[in-house]
Motif scaffolding. Structure first.
Motif, PDB file in Angstrom:
ATOM      1  N   TYR A   1      10.551  26.196  26.995  1.00 27.94           N
ATOM      2  CA  TYR A   1       8.709  25.380  26.723  1.00 27.94           C
ATOM      3  C   TYR A   1       7.930  26.187  27.470  1.00 27.94           C
ATOM      4  CZ  TYR A   1      12.116  21.850  26.080  1.00 27.94           C
ATOM      5  OH  TYR A   1      13.515  21.478  24.760  1.00 27.94           O
ATOM      6  N   LYS A   2       7.081  25.216  26.831  1.00 28.81           N
ATOM      7  CA  LYS A   2       5.847  26.271  27.712  1.00 28.81           C
ATOM      8  C   LYS A   2       5.117  25.598  29.135  1.00 28.81           C
ATOM      9  CE  LYS A   2       4.327  28.552  23.238  1.00 28.81           C
ATOM     10  NZ  LYS A   2       3.173  28.191  22.152  1.00 28.81           N
ATOM     11  N   LYS A   3       4.991  24.373  29.022  1.00 28.71           N
ATOM     12  CA  LYS A   3       4.460  23.719  30.085  1.00 28.71           C
ATOM     13  C   LYS A   3       5.925  21.967  29.568  1.00 28.71           C
ATOM     14  CE  LYS A   3       0.347  20.465  31.241  1.00 28.71           C
ATOM     15  NZ  LYS A   3      -0.553  20.575  30.775  1.00 28.71           N
TER      16      LYS A   3
ATOM     17  N   GLU B   1      11.861  31.974  21.329  1.00 29.65           N
ATOM     18  CA  GLU B   1      10.673  32.098  22.355  1.00 29.65           C
ATOM     19  C   GLU B   1      10.339  30.141  22.370  1.00 29.65           C
ATOM     20  OE1 GLU B   1       7.897  34.234  21.999  1.00 29.65           O
ATOM     21  OE2 GLU B   1       9.455  35.426  20.751  1.00 29.65           O
ATOM     22  N   PRO B   2       9.288  30.259  23.647  1.00 29.11           N
ATOM     23  CA  PRO B   2       9.163  28.468  24.421  1.00 29.11           C
ATOM     24  C   PRO B   2       8.392  27.941  23.237  1.00 29.11           C
ATOM     25  CG  PRO B   2       8.600  30.728  25.649  1.00 29.11           C
ATOM     26  CD  PRO B   2       9.132  31.240  24.428  1.00 29.11           C
ATOM     27  N   GLU B   3       9.120  26.449  23.157  1.00 25.03           N
ATOM     28  CA  GLU B   3       8.058  25.551  22.318  1.00 25.03           C
ATOM     29  C   GLU B   3       7.015  25.100  23.022  1.00 25.03           C
ATOM     30  OE1 GLU B   3      10.721  22.444  21.718  1.00 25.03           O
ATOM     31  OE2 GLU B   3      12.807  23.510  21.152  1.00 25.03           O
TER      32      GLU B   3
ATOM     33  N   GLN C   1      12.119  25.779  31.575  1.00 26.28           N
ATOM     34  CA  GLN C   1      10.989  26.543  31.917  1.00 26.28           C
ATOM     35  C   GLN C   1      10.685  28.080  31.196  1.00 26.28           C
ATOM     36  OE1 GLN C   1      11.051  29.130  36.455  1.00 26.28           O
ATOM     37  NE2 GLN C   1      12.905  27.059  36.632  1.00 26.28           N
ATOM     38  N   HIS C   2      11.897  28.521  30.972  1.00 28.79           N
ATOM     39  CA  HIS C   2      11.660  29.647  29.981  1.00 28.79           C
ATOM     40  C   HIS C   2      11.856  29.011  28.508  1.00 28.79           C
ATOM     41  CE1 HIS C   2      12.491  32.743  33.222  1.00 28.79           C
ATOM     42  NE2 HIS C   2      13.489  31.912  33.362  1.00 28.79           N
TER      43      HIS C   2
END
Length: 313
Positions: A96-98, A311-313, A93-94
Protein backbone atom coordinates in the motif's frame (compact mmCIF):
# COMPACT_ATOMS: atom_id res chain seq x y z
CA UNK A 1 4.87 14.03 46.60
CA UNK A 2 5.93 15.45 43.22
CA UNK A 3 4.09 14.45 40.08
CA UNK A 4 6.86 12.33 38.55
CA UNK A 5 7.13 10.29 41.75
CA UNK A 6 3.37 9.72 41.74
CA UNK A 7 3.49 8.56 38.12
CA UNK A 8 6.47 6.31 38.81
CA UNK A 9 4.71 4.76 41.79
CA UNK A 10 1.51 4.16 39.80
CA UNK A 11 3.46 2.57 36.94
CA UNK A 12 5.29 0.31 39.38
CA UNK A 13 2.09 -0.71 41.17
CA UNK A 14 0.36 -1.50 37.88
CA UNK A 15 3.31 -3.56 36.68
CA UNK A 16 3.49 -5.55 39.93
CA UNK A 17 -0.20 -6.43 39.81
CA UNK A 18 -0.48 -6.94 36.06
CA UNK A 19 -2.71 -8.44 34.76
CA UNK A 20 -5.68 -7.68 36.98
CA UNK A 21 -8.27 -7.62 34.18
CA UNK A 22 -8.99 -9.58 30.97
CA UNK A 23 -6.49 -9.11 28.16
CA UNK A 24 -8.00 -8.55 24.73
CA UNK A 25 -6.13 -10.17 21.84
CA UNK A 26 -7.13 -8.52 18.58
CA UNK A 27 -6.89 -10.77 15.50
CA UNK A 28 -6.63 -9.07 12.08
CA UNK A 29 -8.44 -11.86 10.25
CA UNK A 30 -11.84 -13.52 10.44
CA UNK A 31 -12.85 -16.35 12.75
CA UNK A 32 -11.65 -19.65 11.31
CA UNK A 33 -8.53 -18.20 9.71
CA UNK A 34 -5.13 -19.64 10.58
CA UNK A 35 -4.24 -16.61 12.71
CA UNK A 36 -7.56 -16.85 14.53
CA UNK A 37 -6.97 -20.53 15.31
CA UNK A 38 -3.50 -19.70 16.61
CA UNK A 39 -4.89 -16.91 18.79
CA UNK A 40 -7.54 -19.16 20.31
CA UNK A 41 -5.02 -21.91 21.02
CA UNK A 42 -2.74 -19.31 22.62
CA UNK A 43 -5.64 -17.98 24.71
CA UNK A 44 -6.29 -21.49 26.04
CA UNK A 45 -2.62 -21.95 26.87
CA UNK A 46 -2.42 -18.62 28.71
CA UNK A 47 -5.50 -19.53 30.73
CA UNK A 48 -4.28 -23.05 31.53
CA UNK A 49 -0.67 -22.10 32.27
CA UNK A 50 -1.09 -18.74 33.99
CA UNK A 51 -4.77 -18.32 34.83
CA UNK A 52 -5.02 -15.30 32.54
CA UNK A 53 -8.42 -14.24 31.21
CA UNK A 54 -8.23 -13.68 27.45
CA UNK A 55 -10.83 -12.19 25.10
CA UNK A 56 -10.44 -12.73 21.34
CA UNK A 57 -11.57 -9.81 19.18
CA UNK A 58 -11.69 -10.57 15.44
CA UNK A 59 -11.38 -7.43 13.31
CA UNK A 60 -10.90 -8.79 9.81
CA UNK A 61 -10.80 -6.81 6.61
CA UNK A 62 -8.50 -4.59 4.54
CA UNK A 63 -5.61 -7.05 4.75
CA UNK A 64 -5.34 -6.61 8.50
CA UNK A 65 -5.25 -2.82 8.37
CA UNK A 66 -8.41 -2.30 10.41
CA UNK A 67 -7.15 -4.38 13.33
CA UNK A 68 -3.65 -2.91 13.27
CA UNK A 69 -5.01 0.63 13.25
CA UNK A 70 -7.35 -0.21 16.15
CA UNK A 71 -4.55 -1.58 18.32
CA UNK A 72 -2.18 1.25 17.36
CA UNK A 73 -4.75 3.70 18.75
CA UNK A 74 -5.62 1.66 21.86
CA UNK A 75 -4.67 2.72 25.38
CA UNK A 76 -1.08 1.55 26.02
CA UNK A 77 -1.79 -0.26 29.28
CA UNK A 78 -0.97 -3.82 28.16
CA UNK A 79 -4.58 -4.98 28.05
CA UNK A 80 -5.02 -4.69 24.27
CA UNK A 81 -2.67 -6.77 22.13
CA UNK A 82 -2.38 -7.60 18.45
CA UNK A 83 -1.69 -11.24 17.56
CA UNK A 84 -0.74 -10.87 13.97
CA UNK A 85 1.42 -11.97 11.06
CA UNK A 86 3.95 -10.47 8.71
CA UNK A 87 0.94 -9.13 6.78
CA UNK A 88 0.31 -6.11 9.02
CA UNK A 89 3.82 -5.53 10.32
CA UNK A 90 5.88 -6.16 7.18
CA UNK A 91 4.12 -6.79 3.87
CA UNK A 92 1.47 -4.07 3.96
CA UNK A 93 4.02 -1.26 3.79
CA UNK A 94 5.11 -2.70 0.42
CA UNK A 95 1.55 -3.40 -0.78
CA UNK A 96 0.00 0.00 0.00
CA UNK A 97 1.19 3.48 -0.81
CA UNK A 98 -0.21 4.80 2.46
CA UNK A 99 -1.17 3.11 5.73
CA UNK A 100 -3.20 4.60 8.62
CA UNK A 101 -0.62 3.20 11.04
CA UNK A 102 3.16 2.94 11.26
CA UNK A 103 4.19 -0.75 11.58
CA UNK A 104 7.21 0.26 13.71
CA UNK A 105 6.52 3.54 15.53
CA UNK A 106 2.94 2.71 16.55
CA UNK A 107 3.72 -0.66 18.17
CA UNK A 108 5.68 -2.19 21.02
CA UNK A 109 6.98 -5.65 20.01
CA UNK A 110 6.25 -8.34 22.60
CA UNK A 111 7.42 -11.60 21.05
CA UNK A 112 7.35 -14.15 18.25
CA UNK A 113 5.19 -17.23 18.83
CA UNK A 114 5.41 -19.34 15.67
CA UNK A 115 6.40 -19.75 12.05
CA UNK A 116 4.74 -21.74 9.27
CA UNK A 117 4.23 -22.37 5.59
CA UNK A 118 1.34 -22.58 3.13
CA UNK A 119 -0.03 -25.24 0.85
CA UNK A 120 -0.86 -24.56 -2.78
CA UNK A 121 -4.30 -26.19 -2.98
CA UNK A 122 -7.11 -26.88 -5.45
CA UNK A 123 -10.59 -28.30 -5.11
CA UNK A 124 -10.40 -32.06 -4.55
CA UNK A 125 -12.34 -32.63 -7.78
CA UNK A 126 -10.09 -30.38 -9.88
CA UNK A 127 -8.38 -31.90 -12.91
CA UNK A 128 -5.25 -30.02 -11.83
CA UNK A 129 -3.20 -32.45 -9.73
CA UNK A 130 0.34 -31.04 -9.87
CA UNK A 131 2.13 -27.72 -10.16
CA UNK A 132 3.04 -28.67 -13.73
CA UNK A 133 -0.67 -29.26 -14.48
CA UNK A 134 -1.44 -25.80 -13.12
CA UNK A 135 1.25 -24.12 -15.20
CA UNK A 136 0.34 -25.95 -18.42
CA UNK A 137 -3.38 -25.26 -17.96
CA UNK A 138 -2.73 -21.58 -17.32
CA UNK A 139 -0.60 -21.35 -20.45
CA UNK A 140 -3.24 -23.13 -22.54
CA UNK A 141 -5.99 -20.68 -21.48
CA UNK A 142 -4.26 -17.38 -20.60
CA UNK A 143 -6.18 -15.27 -18.09
CA UNK A 144 -8.89 -17.87 -17.50
CA UNK A 145 -7.62 -19.48 -14.31
CA UNK A 146 -8.06 -17.47 -11.12
CA UNK A 147 -6.70 -17.61 -7.60
CA UNK A 148 -8.03 -16.33 -4.29
CA UNK A 149 -6.19 -14.66 -1.43
CA UNK A 150 -7.27 -13.29 1.94
CA UNK A 151 -3.85 -12.44 3.36
CA UNK A 152 -0.63 -10.93 2.06
CA UNK A 153 1.20 -14.26 2.35
CA UNK A 154 -1.46 -15.93 0.23
CA UNK A 155 -1.42 -13.10 -2.31
CA UNK A 156 2.36 -12.89 -2.55
CA UNK A 157 2.63 -16.67 -2.91
CA UNK A 158 0.33 -16.70 -5.92
CA UNK A 159 1.83 -13.59 -7.47
CA UNK A 160 5.35 -14.97 -7.10
CA UNK A 161 4.28 -18.26 -8.69
CA UNK A 162 2.66 -16.29 -11.51
CA UNK A 163 5.87 -14.33 -12.05
CA UNK A 164 8.26 -17.29 -11.86
CA UNK A 165 6.09 -19.56 -14.03
CA UNK A 166 5.39 -16.76 -16.52
CA UNK A 167 1.64 -17.41 -16.59
CA UNK A 168 -1.39 -15.15 -16.98
CA UNK A 169 -3.96 -15.73 -14.22
CA UNK A 170 -6.53 -13.56 -12.46
CA UNK A 171 -6.36 -12.45 -8.81
CA UNK A 172 -9.56 -12.53 -6.74
CA UNK A 173 -9.06 -10.73 -3.40
CA UNK A 174 -10.98 -11.65 -0.23
CA UNK A 175 -11.29 -10.06 3.20
CA UNK A 176 -9.97 -13.25 4.79
CA UNK A 177 -8.84 -16.72 3.74
CA UNK A 178 -11.91 -18.64 5.04
CA UNK A 179 -14.09 -16.85 2.49
CA UNK A 180 -11.67 -17.76 -0.28
CA UNK A 181 -11.62 -21.39 0.89
CA UNK A 182 -15.41 -21.58 0.68
CA UNK A 183 -15.30 -20.35 -2.92
CA UNK A 184 -12.44 -22.72 -3.74
CA UNK A 185 -14.44 -25.69 -2.53
CA UNK A 186 -17.50 -24.31 -4.31
CA UNK A 187 -15.69 -24.01 -7.63
CA UNK A 188 -15.73 -20.20 -7.90
CA UNK A 189 -11.92 -19.97 -7.87
CA UNK A 190 -9.32 -22.43 -9.16
CA UNK A 191 -6.50 -22.42 -6.61
CA UNK A 192 -4.89 -20.58 -3.73
CA UNK A 193 -2.05 -20.63 -1.23
CA UNK A 194 -3.53 -21.45 2.17
CA UNK A 195 -1.93 -21.43 5.63
CA UNK A 196 -1.18 -24.93 6.87
CA UNK A 197 -3.42 -24.71 9.95
CA UNK A 198 -6.46 -24.18 7.71
CA UNK A 199 -5.33 -26.33 4.79
CA UNK A 200 -4.27 -29.56 6.50
CA UNK A 201 -7.63 -30.50 8.09
CA UNK A 202 -9.33 -29.97 4.71
CA UNK A 203 -6.62 -31.93 2.89
CA UNK A 204 -6.94 -34.79 5.37
CA UNK A 205 -10.73 -34.72 4.99
CA UNK A 206 -10.35 -35.06 1.22
CA UNK A 207 -11.94 -31.69 0.46
CA UNK A 208 -8.79 -30.02 -0.89
CA UNK A 209 -5.91 -31.44 -2.92
CA UNK A 210 -2.38 -30.17 -2.22
CA UNK A 211 -0.12 -29.41 -5.18
CA UNK A 212 2.88 -28.20 -3.19
CA UNK A 213 4.11 -26.50 -0.03
CA UNK A 214 5.48 -22.94 -0.08
CA UNK A 215 8.51 -23.40 2.18
CA UNK A 216 12.03 -24.34 1.14
CA UNK A 217 11.61 -27.78 2.74
CA UNK A 218 8.72 -30.23 2.88
CA UNK A 219 6.20 -30.08 5.70
CA UNK A 220 6.67 -32.66 8.45
CA UNK A 221 2.89 -32.87 8.64
CA UNK A 222 2.58 -33.86 4.95
CA UNK A 223 5.96 -35.17 3.81
CA UNK A 224 4.62 -36.62 0.55
CA UNK A 225 3.74 -33.14 -0.75
CA UNK A 226 6.63 -31.57 -2.71
CA UNK A 227 7.80 -28.00 -2.32
CA UNK A 228 7.00 -25.57 -5.12
CA UNK A 229 10.74 -25.43 -5.79
CA UNK A 230 10.88 -29.22 -6.18
CA UNK A 231 7.79 -29.17 -8.37
CA UNK A 232 9.46 -27.05 -11.01
CA UNK A 233 10.16 -23.53 -9.75
CA UNK A 234 13.63 -23.59 -8.10
CA UNK A 235 14.16 -20.81 -5.56
CA UNK A 236 10.48 -20.39 -4.69
CA UNK A 237 9.87 -19.81 -0.97
CA UNK A 238 7.18 -17.93 0.95
CA UNK A 239 6.56 -18.46 4.67
CA UNK A 240 4.73 -16.57 7.40
CA UNK A 241 5.10 -15.94 11.10
CA UNK A 242 2.93 -15.00 14.06
CA UNK A 243 3.86 -12.51 16.74
CA UNK A 244 2.30 -10.38 19.45
CA UNK A 245 2.48 -6.58 19.64
CA UNK A 246 1.12 -3.95 22.00
CA UNK A 247 0.47 -0.27 21.29
CA UNK A 248 3.56 1.93 21.57
CA UNK A 249 4.04 3.49 24.97
CA UNK A 250 3.39 0.50 27.24
CA UNK A 251 5.43 0.75 30.46
CA UNK A 252 8.69 -1.26 30.31
CA UNK A 253 7.79 -3.37 33.37
CA UNK A 254 4.50 -4.39 31.74
CA UNK A 255 6.27 -5.16 28.46
CA UNK A 256 8.60 -7.48 30.39
CA UNK A 257 5.67 -9.25 32.05
CA UNK A 258 3.81 -9.58 28.74
CA UNK A 259 6.92 -10.97 27.03
CA UNK A 260 7.28 -13.67 29.70
CA UNK A 261 3.56 -14.45 29.51
CA UNK A 262 3.52 -14.75 25.72
CA UNK A 263 6.74 -16.78 25.58
CA UNK A 264 5.35 -19.16 28.20
CA UNK A 265 2.15 -19.61 26.20
CA UNK A 266 4.03 -20.15 22.94
CA UNK A 267 6.20 -22.88 24.49
CA UNK A 268 3.33 -24.61 26.30
CA UNK A 269 2.73 -28.25 25.43
CA UNK A 270 -0.54 -27.33 23.70
CA UNK A 271 1.08 -24.80 21.37
CA UNK A 272 4.19 -26.86 20.62
CA UNK A 273 2.14 -29.94 19.70
CA UNK A 274 -0.21 -27.81 17.62
CA UNK A 275 2.65 -26.30 15.64
CA UNK A 276 4.25 -29.70 15.09
CA UNK A 277 0.98 -31.27 13.92
CA UNK A 278 0.70 -28.55 11.30
CA UNK A 279 4.30 -28.73 10.15
CA UNK A 280 5.07 -25.40 11.77
CA UNK A 281 7.51 -24.31 14.42
CA UNK A 282 6.93 -22.88 17.89
CA UNK A 283 9.41 -20.06 18.39
CA UNK A 284 9.85 -17.25 20.89
CA UNK A 285 11.84 -14.04 21.13
CA UNK A 286 12.47 -11.07 23.33
CA UNK A 287 10.82 -7.77 22.36
CA UNK A 288 14.12 -6.45 20.96
CA UNK A 289 14.72 -9.65 18.99
CA UNK A 290 11.25 -9.33 17.45
CA UNK A 291 12.02 -5.72 16.47
CA UNK A 292 15.24 -6.84 14.75
CA UNK A 293 13.49 -9.77 13.06
CA UNK A 294 10.72 -7.49 11.80
CA UNK A 295 13.29 -5.12 10.28
CA UNK A 296 15.00 -8.04 8.53
CA UNK A 297 11.65 -9.32 7.23
CA UNK A 298 10.78 -5.89 5.82
CA UNK A 299 13.84 -6.16 3.58
CA UNK A 300 13.10 -9.79 2.63
CA UNK A 301 9.44 -9.23 1.80
CA UNK A 302 10.29 -6.08 -0.12
CA UNK A 303 12.48 -8.19 -2.41
CA UNK A 304 9.78 -10.87 -2.81
CA UNK A 305 7.04 -8.37 -3.60
CA UNK A 306 9.20 -6.51 -6.10
CA UNK A 307 10.17 -9.84 -7.73
CA UNK A 308 6.49 -10.73 -7.99
CA UNK A 309 5.85 -7.46 -9.84
CA UNK A 310 3.20 -6.30 -7.35
CA UNK A 311 2.52 -2.56 -7.49
CA UNK A 312 1.44 -0.79 -4.27
CA UNK A 313 -2.25 0.14 -4.21
Amino acid sequence: MCLWLVNAWLAYALAVEFPTAPITIVVPFAAGSGTDQTARAMAQSLTEEFGATIVIDNRGGANGILAAQYVAQAKPNGYTLLLTTNTTQVANQHLYKKLPYDPVKDFQPIGLIGRGSMFLVVNASSKIKTVEDLIQTARAIPGKLNFGSGSSSSLVGSELLKQMANIQVTSVPYKSNPQAVNDLMGGQIDYMFLDSSTALPLIRAGRLHPLAVSAATRSQAAPAVPTVAEAGLPGFEVTYWNAVYAPAGVAPDIVEKLAKLIAGGALSKRMVLRQESLGGEAITSTPSELADYQASEVRTWGRIIRAAGIEPE
